[in-house]
Design a protein around this motif. Structure first.
Motif, short mmCIF file in Angstrom:
data_model
loop_
_atom_site.label_atom_id
_atom_site.label_comp_id
_atom_site.label_asym_id
_atom_site.label_seq_id
_atom_site.Cartn_x
_atom_site.Cartn_y
_atom_site.Cartn_z
N LEU A 16 0.83 -1.20 0.00
CA LEU A 16 0.00 0.00 0.00
C LEU A 16 0.87 1.25 0.00
N THR A 72 -1.90 5.95 1.89
CA THR A 72 -3.01 5.08 2.28
C THR A 72 -2.78 4.51 3.67
N TRP A 122 -11.10 -5.85 9.57
CA TRP A 122 -11.09 -5.86 8.10
C TRP A 122 -12.16 -4.92 7.54
N ALA A 179 -10.68 -2.23 5.11
CA ALA A 179 -11.10 -2.31 3.71
C ALA A 179 -11.83 -1.05 3.29
N ALA A 187 -9.29 1.60 2.74
CA ALA A 187 -8.49 1.35 1.54
C ALA A 187 -9.28 1.68 0.28
N VAL A 188 -10.57 1.31 0.26
CA VAL A 188 -11.41 1.62 -0.90
C VAL A 188 -11.55 3.13 -1.05
N ILE A 195 -7.74 2.10 -3.68
CA ILE A 195 -6.91 0.93 -3.91
C ILE A 195 -7.60 0.00 -4.91
N PRO A 235 -8.82 -3.45 -6.97
CA PRO A 235 -9.34 -4.74 -6.47
C PRO A 235 -8.26 -5.79 -6.28
N THR A 271 -5.13 -5.42 -5.59
CA THR A 271 -4.35 -5.08 -4.40
C THR A 271 -5.16 -5.35 -3.13
N MET A 272 -6.47 -5.07 -3.21
CA MET A 272 -7.35 -5.34 -2.06
C MET A 272 -7.34 -6.81 -1.69
N PHE A 305 -4.21 -7.50 0.06
CA PHE A 305 -4.29 -6.85 1.37
C PHE A 305 -5.12 -7.70 2.34
N ALA A 306 -6.26 -8.23 1.88
CA ALA A 306 -7.12 -9.07 2.72
C ALA A 306 -6.38 -10.32 3.16
#
Length: 396
Positions: free
Chosen positions: A17, A21, A122, A126, A129-130, A134, A136, A138-139, A142-143
């Motif tokens: 990230l 962010t 989360w 999340a 981050a959205v 960020i 999808p 990368t998401m 990240f998750a």
């Protein structure tokens, strides 16, 4: 539980990230921690009171530190092991697990708290981050890292919980065995009370000694009254264990006997808890005689065999008039005399018990009277004969 391991960064060692962010997410950590604690209190009853006051603030701070450490890890460029949870975070999680044992909470409660913490964290991470735009793909990465990180911490907490529980269990078992030995060796009352206090064992009114096979003692202890003390490695009990069961007297004795069932156990009498040695001595003697079950059902045998040498001397003395007879004749007269004593001289009852004709009993008792004379009218002789011949009855 399954344990996910944080994967290594991409070959170019780029951060996951952007720093902007990460900074935006970090600024929201206090809110995340508050929400995590509130949800755990709401959903896990075991933590309803535990997180109040200073403890709640401590947990909020710990959540912030853990998530802050994670953000530092994913924004760091220090090589292939940069994403491994820092030792301080793992150590903190391990110590948390140990503390949960001391607080009396189970791993179920602990893992529930971690699951809720992961979900709530989360949701916040999340959303932020959205908000920061960020992508999808990368998401998804990240998750994966968020949940792997929390899995690592929860695994460390479970390990701490298990280690502390095992240590606490061993310590308590040692203290309980020490208490059992003091009870059985007649230690001073003050010493026994001190041992009970150290073991956090509230003294009952009575204790009942139970001998059980070692292979079944653990399961049996779980089914008995709370506070049952187990002792192993006693010299008299090779291959067996001793259970001291609290307050199993009166009507509760029936429940104890049902619990023991067909487990090849011996149950002694209930005694005042400081005098449980006498209950233990009873079951040890019963075991040496090959008896099983409730020792209260074997009292005649136990009494008659309390002093074997004295019993043999008594038998030799009181049965001496029969010594001059042939062995078979002496055996018949002993059998007849024993039945005559037990049935208080009622000839028909004696005959029925021995499956012979009453005239046979008349004939044999005439022989006995010829041998004993007036002594059969002497109460002391009758008592001695009853004891001497009674042992044959209980052996039969």
């Amino acid at each position: 539980m399954s344990r996910r391991v944080l994967r290594r960064p991409r070959p170019d060692d780029a951060v996951l990230l952007p720093r902007g962010t990460v900074a935006a997410i970090r600024a929201d950590l206090a809110t995340v921690a508050d929400d995590v604690v509130d949800q755990i209190i709401r959903e896990v009853p075991a933590y309803e009171d535990a997180f109040g006051g200073p403890m709640g603030e401590t947990i909020r701070g710990a959540v912030q530190v853990a998530l802050g450490g994670f953000l530092s890890l994913i924004s760091d460029r220090r090589g292939p092991d940069a994403l491994a949870p820092r030792s301080s975070a793992v150590d903190g999680a391990y110590q948390l697990g140990r503390g949960e044992v001391r607080s009396g909470r189970s791993t179920d409660a602990l893992l529930s708290a971690y699951r809720i913490g992961a979900r709530v964290s989360w949701q916040h991470l999340a959303a932020k981050a959205v908000e920061q735009g960020i992508e999808p793909a990368t998401m998804a990465s990240f998750a994966e890292l968020v949940f792997a990180y929390i899995d690592e911490l929860s695994a460390a907490s479970v390990a701490g919980h298990q280690d502390e529980a095992a240590t606490e269990g061993r310590m308590r078992q040692r203290m309980m065995e020490r208490l059992a030995r003091q009870l059985l060796t007649g230690a001073p009352e003050a010493s026994v009370l001190a041992a009970a206090e150290r073991a956090e064992w509230p003294p009952p009114t009575t204790l009942t000694a139970v001998i059980a096979p070692e292979s079944r003692a653990g399961a049996l202890q779980q089914s008995l009254r709370r506070g049952t003390v187990q002792a192993s490695d006693l010299p008299e009990l090779d291959g067996a264990a001793l259970l001291l069961v609290p307050d199993a007297d009166g009507r509760r004795r029936d429940a104890l006997l049902r619990a023991v069932g067909r487990r090849d156990c011996l149950v002694g009498p209930a005694r005042p808890w400081l005098d449980v040695r006498s209950s233990y001595d009873r079951v040890v003697r019963a075991r040496s005689l090959g008896l099983a079950g409730d020792t209260e059902a074997h009292l005649p045998r136990l009494v008659l065999t309390a002093d074997p040498t004295a019993l043999e001397d008594l038998r030799s003395q009181v049965l001496a008039p029969l010594d001059g007879l042939r062995p078979a004749a002496a055996a018949k007269l002993r059998e007849t005399l024993r039945a005559w004593l037990l049935h208080q001289g009622r000839r028909d009852d004696v005959a029925a018990a021995l499956f012979v004709h009453p005239q046979t009993i008349r004939y044999r008792m005439t022989q006995v009277r010829d041998l004993y004379g007036d002594r059969l009218e002497d109460p002391d002789t009758v008592l001695a004969l009853t004891i001497a011949l009674g042992v044959e009855e209980v052996r039969g």
